[in-house]
Design a protein around this motif. Sequence first.
Motif, PDB file in Angstrom:
ATOM      1  N   PRO A  22      -7.951  15.741   6.815  1.00 18.41           N
ATOM      2  CA  PRO A  22      -8.822  14.626   6.405  1.00 18.41           C
ATOM      3  C   PRO A  22      -8.191  13.738   5.339  1.00 18.41           C
ATOM      4  CG  PRO A  22     -10.109  16.623   6.642  1.00 18.41           C
ATOM      5  CD  PRO A  22      -8.667  17.025   6.810  1.00 18.41           C
ATOM      6  N   HIS A  23      -7.474  14.321   4.391  1.00 13.74           N
ATOM      7  CA  HIS A  23      -6.834  13.536   3.339  1.00 13.74           C
ATOM      8  C   HIS A  23      -5.781  12.592   3.922  1.00 13.74           C
ATOM      9  CE1 HIS A  23      -4.625  12.290  -0.131  1.00 13.74           C
ATOM     10  NE2 HIS A  23      -3.609  13.090   0.093  1.00 13.74           N
ATOM     11  N   LEU A  24      -4.904  13.132   4.772  1.00 13.28           N
ATOM     12  CA  LEU A  24      -3.865  12.293   5.369  1.00 13.28           C
ATOM     13  C   LEU A  24      -4.465  11.288   6.347  1.00 13.28           C
ATOM     14  CD1 LEU A  24      -1.015  14.899   5.984  1.00 13.28           C
ATOM     15  CD2 LEU A  24      -1.181  13.181   4.180  1.00 13.28           C
ATOM     16  N   ARG A  25      -5.478  11.710   7.081  1.00 21.07           N
ATOM     17  CA  ARG A  25      -6.149  10.776   7.997  1.00 21.07           C
ATOM     18  C   ARG A  25      -6.770   9.625   7.217  1.00 21.07           C
ATOM     19  NH1 ARG A  25      -9.179  14.266  10.424  1.00 21.07           N
ATOM     20  NH2 ARG A  25     -11.084  13.891   9.218  1.00 21.07           N
ATOM     21  N   SER A  26      -7.333   9.939   6.064  1.00 22.65           N
ATOM     22  CA  SER A  26      -7.927   8.905   5.220  1.00 22.65           C
ATOM     23  C   SER A  26      -6.865   7.919   4.737  1.00 22.65           C
ATOM     24  CB  SER A  26      -8.628   9.539   4.016  1.00 22.65           C
ATOM     25  OG  SER A  26      -9.122   8.559   3.138  1.00 22.65           O
ATOM     26  N   ARG A  27      -5.672   8.419   4.426  1.00 21.30           N
ATOM     27  CA  ARG A  27      -4.588   7.534   4.005  1.00 21.30           C
ATOM     28  C   ARG A  27      -4.239   6.536   5.113  1.00 21.30           C
ATOM     29  NH1 ARG A  27      -4.151   6.345  -0.496  1.00 21.30           N
ATOM     30  NH2 ARG A  27      -6.360   6.565  -0.124  1.00 21.30           N
ATOM     31  N   ARG A  28      -4.236   7.038   6.364  1.00 19.36           N
ATOM     32  CA  ARG A  28      -3.938   6.157   7.496  1.00 19.36           C
ATOM     33  C   ARG A  28      -5.043   5.128   7.692  1.00 19.36           C
ATOM     34  NH1 ARG A  28      -4.088   9.674  11.539  1.00 19.36           N
ATOM     35  NH2 ARG A  28      -6.191   9.111  12.180  1.00 19.36           N
ATOM     36  N   GLU A  29      -6.291   5.582   7.642  1.00 18.44           N
ATOM     37  CA  GLU A  29      -7.422   4.683   7.845  1.00 18.44           C
ATOM     38  C   GLU A  29      -7.504   3.628   6.742  1.00 18.44           C
ATOM     39  OE1 GLU A  29     -10.640   7.430   8.033  1.00 18.44           O
ATOM     40  OE2 GLU A  29     -10.295   7.942  10.136  1.00 18.44           O
ATOM     41  N   THR A  30      -7.144   4.004   5.528  1.00 16.87           N
ATOM     42  CA  THR A  30      -7.133   3.043   4.428  1.00 16.87           C
ATOM     43  C   THR A  30      -6.168   1.901   4.726  1.00 16.87           C
ATOM     44  OG1 THR A  30      -7.754   4.698   2.767  1.00 16.87           O
ATOM     45  CG2 THR A  30      -6.625   2.724   1.977  1.00 16.87           C
TER      46      THR A  30
ATOM     47  N   TYR B 249       0.831  -1.202   0.000  1.00 20.23           N
ATOM     48  CA  TYR B 249       0.000   0.000   0.000  1.00 20.23           C
ATOM     49  C   TYR B 249       0.868   1.255   0.000  1.00 20.23           C
ATOM     50  CZ  TYR B 249      -2.955   3.685   2.026  1.00 20.23           C
ATOM     51  OH  TYR B 249      -3.615   4.862   2.273  1.00 20.23           O
ATOM     52  N   LEU B 250       0.507   2.218  -0.843  1.00 24.86           N
ATOM     53  CA  LEU B 250       1.187   3.509  -0.870  1.00 24.86           C
ATOM     54  C   LEU B 250       0.371   4.510  -0.068  1.00 24.86           C
ATOM     55  CD1 LEU B 250       3.451   5.345  -1.836  1.00 24.86           C
ATOM     56  CD2 LEU B 250       2.140   5.760  -3.934  1.00 24.86           C
ATOM     57  N   GLY B 251       0.850   4.832   1.142  1.00 24.31           N
ATOM     58  CA  GLY B 251       0.173   5.783   2.009  1.00 24.31           C
ATOM     59  C   GLY B 251       0.858   7.140   1.967  1.00 24.31           C
ATOM     60  N   GLY B 252       0.605   7.958   3.001  1.00 24.40           N
ATOM     61  CA  GLY B 252       1.136   9.314   3.005  1.00 24.40           C
ATOM     62  C   GLY B 252       1.913   9.640   4.257  1.00 24.40           C
ATOM     63  N   LEU B 253       3.042  10.321   4.090  1.00 20.76           N
ATOM     64  CA  LEU B 253       3.778  10.842   5.234  1.00 20.76           C
ATOM     65  C   LEU B 253       2.923  11.889   5.954  1.00 20.76           C
ATOM     66  CD1 LEU B 253       7.392  11.318   3.795  1.00 20.76           C
ATOM     67  CD2 LEU B 253       6.713   9.775   5.641  1.00 20.76           C
ATOM     68  N   GLY B 254       3.062  11.960   7.266  1.00 19.11           N
ATOM     69  CA  GLY B 254       2.305  12.931   8.053  1.00 19.11           C
ATOM     70  C   GLY B 254       0.963  12.432   8.512  1.00 19.11           C
ATOM     71  N   ALA B 255       0.565  11.239   8.093  1.00 20.59           N
ATOM     72  CA  ALA B 255      -0.760  10.720   8.426  1.00 20.59           C
ATOM     73  C   ALA B 255      -0.907  10.393   9.901  1.00 20.59           C
ATOM     74  CB  ALA B 255      -1.065   9.477   7.592  1.00 20.59           C
ATOM     75  N   ASP B 256       0.197  10.222  10.612  1.00 22.29           N
ATOM     76  CA  ASP B 256       0.131   9.875  12.026  1.00 22.29           C
ATOM     77  C   ASP B 256       0.071  11.090  12.941  1.00 22.29           C
ATOM     78  OD1 ASP B 256       0.184   7.184  11.443  1.00 22.29           O
ATOM     79  OD2 ASP B 256       2.364   7.026  11.603  1.00 22.29           O
ATOM     80  N   ASP B 257       0.184  12.285  12.380  1.00 24.03           N
ATOM     81  CA  ASP B 257       0.108  13.487  13.207  1.00 24.03           C
ATOM     82  C   ASP B 257      -1.266  13.602  13.851  1.00 24.03           C
ATOM     83  OD1 ASP B 257       2.637  14.058  12.404  1.00 24.03           O
ATOM     84  OD2 ASP B 257       2.108  15.691  11.040  1.00 24.03           O
ATOM     85  N   PRO B 258      -1.330  14.029  15.133  1.00 22.17           N
ATOM     86  CA  PRO B 258      -2.626  14.154  15.817  1.00 22.17           C
ATOM     87  C   PRO B 258      -3.601  15.081  15.096  1.00 22.17           C
ATOM     88  CG  PRO B 258      -0.811  14.305  17.384  1.00 22.17           C
ATOM     89  CD  PRO B 258      -0.197  14.348  16.018  1.00 22.17           C
TER      90      PRO B 258
END
Length: 287
Positions: free
Chosen positions: A111-119, A98-107
Amino acid sequence: MKVTVFGATGVVGRALLPLLDDHEVTAVSRTQRDDRGARWVVADAATGDGVAQAVKGAEVVYYLVHSLGARDFERQDREAAATVAREAARAAVAQIVYLGGLGADDPDASPHLRSRRETGERLASEGVAVTTLRAAMVVGKGSAAFETILALVDRLPAMITPSWVSTLTQPIALDDIARYLAGVCGHAEARGESYDAGGPEVMTYRQMIERIAKLRGRRPLIVEVPVLTPRLSSLWLQLVTPVEASVARPLVEGLRNPTVARDERIRALLPFELTSFDAAARQALRP
């Protein structure tokens, strides 16, 4: 090895396919294609149509799709990932990449980065080992983020920009992220792991704009202001770039989050010389 690639028609997917020549590849598209090389099948992760058949017999499944641009892209991404995870488990797939996004773990991730993490979490929900590569902007022709920056440089001799132009990021060349993705295919050590995949340089978005401008022979005036909200920023981008507001807004909201690699384990796992930002940009700018 039998490999299925969801998102094969995207910018990253097209760069990845030639690197999988040693494998028996099934490339997934939502419409029928006649491209030579990989075996193409029609399937849609969003609706679930054809997914079971697409992953049947696969040992490795690449998940390179997203619903950015849809009004409810977060829900659509969760549901699509859950469908692929379920069918991959039923097919006894050994690995999902899976290709996710850097910064997705920041509190305070957008929404875009959070979605990458949830995916990524949904892809792992059925027990299949997931290998996640987390990247910032991909520098390559057709990349929405890169094309946005390029349009700013080409269309505006002067820019009044939001404060996100001072956010740190670590862009990576399209060829390099494709090489990393290909390298973890079937790699036992990579199964179940998440890697930060950054390029060789950390810079601000302002520096990125200025360096692309230099390659274009331009010297734009950049004035930062703190008053442009994400909504106004996305509308501003829509006026001066080819990116639609439905895509621009979630991208812009994510620019407030630093996207810098926190570890370099992927460089030890798959060592090669990374492409400099300027070299990657020159490649992307070629006609």
